[in-house]
Design an enzyme around this catalytic site. Structure first.
Site, PDB file in Angstrom:
ATOM      1  N   GLY A 107       0.825  -1.215   0.013  1.00  0.00           N
ATOM      2  CA  GLY A 107      -0.061   0.151   0.156  1.00  0.00           C
ATOM      3  C   GLY A 107       0.808   1.427  -0.009  1.00  0.00           C
ATOM      4  O   GLY A 107       0.203   2.258   0.170  1.00  0.00           O
ATOM      5  N   TRP A 117       2.531   2.905  -2.538  1.00  0.00           N
ATOM      6  CA  TRP A 117       2.205   3.891  -3.560  1.00  0.00           C
ATOM      7  C   TRP A 117       0.861   4.285  -3.385  1.00  0.00           C
ATOM      8  O   TRP A 117       0.475   5.531  -3.821  1.00  0.00           O
ATOM      9  CB  TRP A 117       2.106   2.969  -4.828  1.00  0.00           C
ATOM     10  CG  TRP A 117       3.531   2.913  -5.341  1.00  0.00           C
ATOM     11  CD1 TRP A 117       4.711   2.895  -4.604  1.00  0.00           C
ATOM     12  CD2 TRP A 117       4.061   2.719  -6.807  1.00  0.00           C
ATOM     13  NE1 TRP A 117       5.738   2.883  -5.679  1.00  0.00           N
ATOM     14  CE2 TRP A 117       5.448   2.981  -6.831  1.00  0.00           C
ATOM     15  CE3 TRP A 117       3.095   2.872  -7.999  1.00  0.00           C
ATOM     16  CZ2 TRP A 117       5.998   2.756  -8.243  1.00  0.00           C
ATOM     17  CZ3 TRP A 117       3.888   2.931  -9.337  1.00  0.00           C
ATOM     18  CH2 TRP A 117       5.301   2.765  -9.203  1.00  0.00           C
ATOM     19  N   ASP A 145      -5.403  -5.820  -5.751  1.00  0.00           N
ATOM     20  CA  ASP A 145      -4.347  -6.817  -5.741  1.00  0.00           C
ATOM     21  C   ASP A 145      -4.534  -8.154  -5.341  1.00  0.00           C
ATOM     22  O   ASP A 145      -6.017  -8.196  -4.550  1.00  0.00           O
ATOM     23  CB  ASP A 145      -3.422  -6.621  -4.532  1.00  0.00           C
ATOM     24  CG  ASP A 145      -1.983  -7.082  -4.665  1.00  0.00           C
ATOM     25  OD1 ASP A 145      -1.815  -8.157  -4.850  1.00  0.00           O
ATOM     26  OD2 ASP A 145      -0.927  -6.363  -4.420  1.00  0.00           O
ATOM     27  N   ASP A 188      -8.141 -11.060  -8.618  1.00  0.00           N
ATOM     28  CA  ASP A 188      -7.402 -10.924  -9.847  1.00  0.00           C
ATOM     29  C   ASP A 188      -8.135  -9.915 -10.969  1.00  0.00           C
ATOM     30  O   ASP A 188      -9.605 -10.247 -10.897  1.00  0.00           O
ATOM     31  CB  ASP A 188      -7.184 -12.072 -10.662  1.00  0.00           C
ATOM     32  CG  ASP A 188      -6.507 -12.326 -11.704  1.00  0.00           C
ATOM     33  OD1 ASP A 188      -6.665 -11.215 -12.755  1.00  0.00           O
ATOM     34  OD2 ASP A 188      -5.849 -13.235 -12.305  1.00  0.00           O
ATOM     35  N   ASP A 245       3.014  -1.384  -9.975  1.00  0.00           N
ATOM     36  CA  ASP A 245       4.463  -1.637  -9.643  1.00  0.00           C
ATOM     37  C   ASP A 245       4.249  -3.250  -9.347  1.00  0.00           C
ATOM     38  O   ASP A 245       5.365  -3.653  -8.503  1.00  0.00           O
ATOM     39  CB  ASP A 245       4.568  -0.971  -8.034  1.00  0.00           C
ATOM     40  CG  ASP A 245       6.156  -0.817  -7.792  1.00  0.00           C
ATOM     41  OD1 ASP A 245       6.929  -1.105  -8.847  1.00  0.00           O
ATOM     42  OD2 ASP A 245       6.267  -1.029  -6.685  1.00  0.00           O
ATOM     43  N   LYS A 290       6.085  -0.880 -13.785  1.00  0.00           N
ATOM     44  CA  LYS A 290       7.318  -1.240 -13.794  1.00  0.00           C
ATOM     45  C   LYS A 290       7.855  -2.205 -14.819  1.00  0.00           C
ATOM     46  O   LYS A 290       7.130  -3.094 -15.054  1.00  0.00           O
ATOM     47  CB  LYS A 290       7.677  -1.976 -12.650  1.00  0.00           C
ATOM     48  CG  LYS A 290       8.921  -2.415 -12.094  1.00  0.00           C
ATOM     49  CD  LYS A 290       9.412  -2.694 -10.556  1.00  0.00           C
ATOM     50  CE  LYS A 290       8.194  -3.502  -9.856  1.00  0.00           C
ATOM     51  NZ  LYS A 290       8.667  -3.755  -8.569  1.00  0.00           N
TER      52      LYS A 290
END
Length: 220
Positions: free
Chosen positions: A64, A66, A89, A105, A130, A170
């Protein structure tokens, strides 16, 4: 199965490096959940990603850190969070005030339905990812898993991002990286690679900042 001396040495080295990492110490002192927070803070400072009034989705949000930054940046001059913050997530995440957290998902219908209810027909202004796979140490396998996450995040953007939206993800330089950059360039007008100071020199990670969908009608 016995653990090799080499692996034990590697684990010890990682623990020592982590404990002595200035960004780890700073994140604990400043109340952030992970050192990765400083990557987003730098990206935001240079790229002007976040401001009050936006709808932001944080993919792979746990633990958490970000999401904490997103919330800070969406606070207006009256001290109120203005906009929508959606964290997603497959792992659990401790609650953050003013944040919708969807566990699961994002390809699952139940999660998609929850997201649709929150968005209520609106598009997303910023998608942050990320996400990284659980690393096996096998370079080819890890690169393939990472690339799959990147591709899934891009698909999410095509479905949900506003025409002038921003996508930050990322990626790891290596097998499949250049092809992924080309895939981004087919979808977005502007794509730039950034390496924040908090990203370790030994890491192959970079952050790709993509802006403005070329064919926004396809995401409607």
């Amino acid at each position: 199965m016995p653990v090799s001396n080499k692996k034990l040495r590697s684990n010890r080295a990682w623990i020592e490096r982590h404990i002595n990492d200035p960004y780890v110490k700073r994140s604990k002192a400043e109340g952030y959940r992970a050192r990765s927070v400083y990557k987003l803070l730098e990206l935001n400072e240079k790229e002007h990603l976040l401001k009050p009034g936006l709808t932001v989705v944080d993919l792979g949000s746990a633990p958490g850190s970000w999401t904490q930054v997103v919330r800070e940046k969406l606070i207006d001059k009256n001290g109120q969070v203005r906009g929508r913050i959606i964290a997603m997530d497959i792992l659990p995440m401790d609650p953050i005030e003013d944040v919708y957290f969807l566990q699961g998902d994002f390809r699952e219908q139940s999660v998609a339905d929850q997201l649709a209810a929150i968005l209520n027909g609106d598009k997303v202004d910023v998608v942050l990812s990320d996400m990284a796979p659980n690393l096996s140490g096998i370079a080819a396998a890890d690169a393939a898993r990472s690339l799959l996450l990147n591709e899934l995040a891009l698909e999410f953007c095509v479905d949900h991002l506003a025409p002038h939206g921003v996508f930050v993800t990322k990626a790891f330089q290596g097998s499949g990286y250049s092809q992924y950059v080309e895939a981004l360039k087919k979808v977005f007008r502007k794509v730039a690679a950034k390496k924040p100071a908090a990203s370790r020199d030994t890491s192959a990670e970079v952050y790709l900042v993509s802006r403005e969908l070329k064919n926004p009608g396809l995401s409607q």
